[in-house]
Scaffold this motif. Structure first.
Motif, PDB file in Angstrom:
ATOM      1  N   UNK A 336      -4.721  -9.898  -6.416  1.00  0.00           N
ATOM      2  CA  UNK A 336      -4.780  -9.685  -7.864  1.00  0.00           C
ATOM      3  C   UNK A 336      -6.243  -9.764  -8.301  1.00  0.00           C
ATOM      4  N   UNK A 337      -6.785  -8.648  -8.733  1.00  0.00           N
ATOM      5  CA  UNK A 337      -8.202  -8.589  -9.115  1.00  0.00           C
ATOM      6  C   UNK A 337      -8.417  -8.981 -10.573  1.00  0.00           C
ATOM      7  N   UNK A 338      -7.422  -8.704 -11.398  1.00  0.00           N
ATOM      8  CA  UNK A 338      -7.563  -9.008 -12.823  1.00  0.00           C
ATOM      9  C   UNK A 338      -6.183  -9.052 -13.458  1.00  0.00           C
ATOM     10  N   UNK A 339      -6.149  -9.440 -14.700  1.00  0.00           N
ATOM     11  CA  UNK A 339      -4.900  -9.486 -15.464  1.00  0.00           C
ATOM     12  C   UNK A 339      -4.315  -8.068 -15.556  1.00  0.00           C
ATOM     13  N   UNK A 340      -3.007  -7.917 -15.266  1.00  0.00           N
ATOM     14  CA  UNK A 340      -2.355  -6.603 -15.324  1.00  0.00           C
ATOM     15  C   UNK A 340      -1.352  -6.614 -16.474  1.00  0.00           C
ATOM     16  N   UNK A 341      -1.797  -6.280 -17.686  1.00  0.00           N
ATOM     17  CA  UNK A 341      -0.842  -6.195 -18.798  1.00  0.00           C
ATOM     18  C   UNK A 341      -0.120  -4.857 -18.779  1.00  0.00           C
ATOM     19  N   UNK A 342       0.904  -4.728 -19.574  1.00  0.00           N
ATOM     20  CA  UNK A 342       1.592  -3.443 -19.701  1.00  0.00           C
ATOM     21  C   UNK A 342       2.684  -3.212 -18.702  1.00  0.00           C
ATOM     22  N   UNK A 343       2.685  -3.966 -17.602  1.00  0.00           N
ATOM     23  CA  UNK A 343       3.794  -3.875 -16.655  1.00  0.00           C
ATOM     24  C   UNK A 343       3.822  -2.615 -15.824  1.00  0.00           C
ATOM     25  N   UNK A 344       2.674  -2.009 -15.549  1.00  0.00           N
ATOM     26  CA  UNK A 344       2.656  -0.821 -14.702  1.00  0.00           C
ATOM     27  C   UNK A 344       1.742  -1.075 -13.516  1.00  0.00           C
ATOM     28  N   UNK A 345       1.989  -0.374 -12.426  1.00  0.00           N
ATOM     29  CA  UNK A 345       1.188  -0.559 -11.226  1.00  0.00           C
ATOM     30  C   UNK A 345       1.458   0.557 -10.247  1.00  0.00           C
ATOM     31  N   UNK A 346       0.955   0.401  -9.029  1.00  0.00           N
ATOM     32  CA  UNK A 346       1.100   1.429  -8.014  1.00  0.00           C
ATOM     33  C   UNK A 346       1.363   0.772  -6.672  1.00  0.00           C
ATOM     34  N   UNK A 347       2.277   1.347  -5.907  1.00  0.00           N
ATOM     35  CA  UNK A 347       2.613   0.854  -4.571  1.00  0.00           C
ATOM     36  C   UNK A 347       1.930   1.775  -3.568  1.00  0.00           C
ATOM     37  N   UNK A 348       1.009   1.211  -2.773  1.00  0.00           N
ATOM     38  CA  UNK A 348       0.320   2.000  -1.768  1.00  0.00           C
ATOM     39  C   UNK A 348       0.815   1.612  -0.381  1.00  0.00           C
ATOM     40  N   UNK A 349       0.574   2.457   0.573  1.00  0.00           N
ATOM     41  CA  UNK A 349       1.002   2.218   1.949  1.00  0.00           C
ATOM     42  C   UNK A 349       0.749   3.459   2.774  1.00  0.00           C
ATOM     43  N   UNK A 350       1.167   3.427   4.004  1.00  0.00           N
ATOM     44  CA  UNK A 350       0.999   4.603   4.867  1.00  0.00           C
ATOM     45  C   UNK A 350       2.138   5.584   4.627  1.00  0.00           C
ATOM     46  N   UNK A 351       2.170   6.146   3.415  1.00  0.00           N
ATOM     47  CA  UNK A 351       3.242   7.061   3.044  1.00  0.00           C
ATOM     48  C   UNK A 351       2.799   8.501   3.250  1.00  0.00           C
ATOM     49  N   UNK A 352       3.752   9.346   3.621  1.00  0.00           N
ATOM     50  CA  UNK A 352       3.567  10.785   3.473  1.00  0.00           C
ATOM     51  C   UNK A 352       4.064  11.162   2.079  1.00  0.00           C
ATOM     52  N   UNK A 353       3.820  12.413   1.672  1.00  0.00           N
ATOM     53  CA  UNK A 353       4.298  12.854   0.357  1.00  0.00           C
ATOM     54  C   UNK A 353       5.821  12.742   0.287  1.00  0.00           C
ATOM     55  N   UNK A 354       6.492  13.137   1.359  1.00  0.00           N
ATOM     56  CA  UNK A 354       7.951  13.084   1.373  1.00  0.00           C
ATOM     57  C   UNK A 354       8.452  11.655   1.302  1.00  0.00           C
ATOM     58  N   UNK A 355       7.811  10.734   2.043  1.00  0.00           N
ATOM     59  CA  UNK A 355       8.235   9.332   2.024  1.00  0.00           C
ATOM     60  C   UNK A 355       8.012   8.706   0.659  1.00  0.00           C
ATOM     61  N   UNK A 356       6.873   8.998   0.039  1.00  0.00           N
ATOM     62  CA  UNK A 356       6.604   8.455  -1.297  1.00  0.00           C
ATOM     63  C   UNK A 356       7.574   9.013  -2.323  1.00  0.00           C
ATOM     64  N   UNK A 357       7.899  10.305  -2.199  1.00  0.00           N
ATOM     65  CA  UNK A 357       8.874  10.915  -3.115  1.00  0.00           C
ATOM     66  C   UNK A 357      10.238  10.275  -2.954  1.00  0.00           C
ATOM     67  N   UNK A 358      10.677  10.090  -1.710  1.00  0.00           N
ATOM     68  CA  UNK A 358      11.975   9.457  -1.456  1.00  0.00           C
ATOM     69  C   UNK A 358      12.012   8.023  -1.968  1.00  0.00           C
ATOM     70  N   UNK A 359      10.919   7.287  -1.787  1.00  0.00           N
ATOM     71  CA  UNK A 359      10.876   5.915  -2.276  1.00  0.00           C
ATOM     72  C   UNK A 359      10.984   5.878  -3.795  1.00  0.00           C
ATOM     73  N   UNK A 360      10.308   6.811  -4.455  1.00  0.00           N
ATOM     74  CA  UNK A 360      10.404   6.876  -5.924  1.00  0.00           C
ATOM     75  C   UNK A 360      11.833   7.173  -6.359  1.00  0.00           C
ATOM     76  N   UNK A 361      12.503   8.085  -5.645  1.00  0.00           N
ATOM     77  CA  UNK A 361      13.906   8.391  -5.949  1.00  0.00           C
ATOM     78  C   UNK A 361      14.777   7.161  -5.763  1.00  0.00           C
ATOM     79  N   UNK A 362      14.551   6.440  -4.665  1.00  0.00           N
ATOM     80  CA  UNK A 362      15.347   5.246  -4.387  1.00  0.00           C
ATOM     81  C   UNK A 362      15.162   4.193  -5.471  1.00  0.00           C
ATOM     82  N   UNK A 363      13.923   3.987  -5.891  1.00  0.00           N
ATOM     83  CA  UNK A 363      13.651   2.962  -6.899  1.00  0.00           C
ATOM     84  C   UNK A 363      14.208   3.367  -8.256  1.00  0.00           C
ATOM     85  N   UNK A 364      14.124   4.654  -8.590  1.00  0.00           N
ATOM     86  CA  UNK A 364      14.698   5.109  -9.866  1.00  0.00           C
ATOM     87  C   UNK A 364      16.216   4.971  -9.862  1.00  0.00           C
ATOM     88  N   UNK A 365      16.833   5.301  -8.747  1.00  0.00           N
ATOM     89  CA  UNK A 365      18.296   5.246  -8.667  1.00  0.00           C
ATOM     90  C   UNK A 365      18.795   3.814  -8.674  1.00  0.00           C
TER      91      UNK A 365
END
Length: 553
Positions: A336-365
């Motif tokens: 944590x580098x600083x205070x994160x207000x607003x409740x938004x962020x980003x999940x990084x990792x060794x994702x491909x475009x397809x894997x990141x898209x699928x993860x977003x679908x899974x989290x939305x569902x």
């Protein structure tokens, strides 16, 4: 006047051209499909001469949307899954333990020290140090019970409590297990449907089979493994404080903590607080994004209450790491580098475009409430065979030819105009289906056949009305104009009632019924458009050029 203004004429035919342009890829189905598949692979970063050649099979400036073919026309994935409802029972008892502990600690003088004993996942065993306080402990724990939230078990408690010496055993009541199982299956059905069909036009078959099994059939999928990858992930997302890290898989994490492996670094384990700061249930949205280095990632946003909680945690723990845990694996552990207000962020990792898209679908569902066991999985071919597909095509051709011949014999040149509009009408139906990405099934073909038969109804009403007006000795221009004016209300009324029926079928039905409703609804829209505007514009253009003194309808 019969003449249509030039701007209106341009709008009518511009709409026709756009609709037919979107329908055109379906006439080159194989080529466009190969083009689309190649582009999808190239977008993931892979490329070679063969992929470039496949991508060049269709011009990029033209639409490439196709009508999806249903399971009965094309085949797809067939899966039979079993929901592990026991996981939900165990999860409930795991979460119930802090309540039991806290209520017993309020009367420590009576019950003594409290300790949780090892037991089966379907029960919670608690030992108290003072056997004399067992009865009081029994009353306190039983008082934590809640009424079962179901019609059949509304008067029953959700827990059963037994006492044996100084050991309390808590289990779920039969009524609560039945109600919990029902809720779990219904929730799983909905989440599977959202994961597979976010738009609502893919037309998967998702049906309950027995008490704990679900049948999933998805058309147009090349392999059942594609669906397994989407459904096999529970997608339990949590954000946990990090207490430390180790390379020892047998290390003791300590009371209130857990040992979780890292997804990014093999052989690395994180010691995390068991209680998360926020969970995936608090997510308001998740979508594909890219980090500052251009690598695929998933951006997310929490709801208001979770955003406040997450912001307070980051403010109090600047400089400390926290872990993003997905299905018992740490996918990222940023500092944590600083205070994160607003409740938004980003999940990084060794994702491909397809894997990141699928993860977003899974989290939305949303997360599955329980693990799925795949009992049967296979990729299937067309259910009804090529003969049935050919029969559907023949039915469309025969219906179209019969209507075309009938209209020319009945109404002459005006019938020819109606036939041109009918051909445009069918093209516009496929254009609309392509735009929304709808799935065409055999019932959908039946809807198109029905539309072909109904499409000329409006023209018949108009032409018959023009005949009546010609009998009153009016001029041809005035007769045509009055024919359209007086027939309009009848056309609108007749088609609105059918359209309402199509909407009800789409809303209340599923699978093949929904497919029939989609093609019928689109057919009604295009039929009214072509009858009122296209046919009339053709007659107007002809009349302006020919200037006939008399006409025969």
């Amino acid at each position: 006047m019969l003449n249509i203004s030039f701007p209106k004429l341009v709008m009518i035919w511009l709409t026709v051209v756009i609709g037919l342009t979107f329908a055109m890829p379906n006439a080159f189905y194989g080529r466009v499909e190969t083009h689309n598949d190649a582009l999808n692979i190239i977008e993931t970063g892979q490329t070679n001469a063969e992929l470039e050649a496949d991508a060049a099979l269709w011009p990029n400036f033209l639409p490439s949307n196709l009508v999806n073919l249903g399971l009965d026309l094309r085949g797809g994935a067939h899966l039979l899954v079993e929901v592990q409802v026991e996981d939900v029972h165990a999860s409930f008892l795991e979460g119930f333990w802090p309540e039991v502990r806290d209520v017993l600690l309020t009367e420590r003088d009576t019950v003594g020290f409290v300790e949780r004993l090892d037991s089966a996942a379907t029960e919670l065993k608690v030992s108290i140090s003072q056997a004399a306080g067992a009865t009081r402990a029994f009353e306190l724990v039983r008082g934590l019970g809640r009424p079962v939230t179901s019609f059949t078990g509304a008067a029953a408690s959700n827990i059963d409590v037994r006492i044996d010496g100084n050991v309390l055993t808590v289990t779920l009541s039969e009524a609560e297990m039945a109600a919990m199982n029902e809720r779990t299956i219904l929730q799983t059905l909905e989440i599977i449907r959202r994961r597979i069909d976010e738009v609502g036009t893919r037309e998967p078959t998702i049906q309950r089979q027995g008490a704990e099994r679900i049948l999933v059939q998805v058309p147009g999928v090349g392999s059942a493994n594609d669906i397994i990858d989407l459904l096999g992930t529970t997608a339990q997302l949590t954000f946990n404080p990090v207490q430390g890290r180790t390379s020892d898989p047998d290390a003791s994490p300590g009371t209130g903590n857990m040992l979780v492996p890292s997804q990014e670094q093999e052989g690395v384990f994180y010691i995390l607080e068991r209680r998360p700061v926020v969970t995936g249930e608090d997510l308001e949205n998740a979508q594909l994004d890219f980090d500052q280095n251009g690598r695929p990632a998933v951006s997310f946003r929490f709801n208001t209450s979770a955003a406040r909680k997450f912001g307070d945690f980051t403010l109090e723990n600047i400089g400390s790491p926290f872990a993003i845990v997905l299905d018992d694996e740490v996918i990222s552990a940023p500092t944590i580098q600083s205070h994160i207000p607003g409740g938004s962020g980003i999940i990084t990792g060794n994702f491909s475009v397809e894997e990141a898209t699928n993860l977003a679908v899974l989290l939305r569902a949303g997360a599955l409430p329980a693990e799925l066991i795949f009992l049967e999985e296979r990729t299937i071919g067309p259910e009804l065979g090529q003969d049935s597909i050919d029969a559907g095509q023949i039915a469309c051709i025969v219906a179209a030819i019969a209507i075309l011949v009938y209209m020319v014999l009945s109404y002459g040149l005006f019938g020819l105009f109606a036939n041109i509009a009918l051909i445009i009408n069918v093209g516009l139906i496929f254009g609309l289906l392509s735009i929304v990405g709808a799935t065409l099934t055999l019932p959908g073909i039946a809807g198109i056949v029905l539309t072909i038969g109904m499409a000329v109804d409006a023209n018949v009403i108009v032409f018959e009305r023009i005949r009546e007006e010609l009998k009153t000795a009016k001029g041809p221009a005035r007769a045509i104009e009055l024919g359209y004016e007086k027939a309009l209300s009848s056309i609108i009324d007749a088609n609105i009632t059918t359209f309402i029926t199509a909407v009800i079928l789409f809303t209340m039905g599923s699978g093949p019924v929904s497919g029939f409703a989609v093609t019928l609804g689109f057919g009604i829209i295009t039929s009214v458009f072509t009858a009122i505007f296209v046919t009339r514009s053709l007659i107007s253009i002809w009349f302006a050029r020919a200037r006939p003194k008399t006409i025969e309808v």
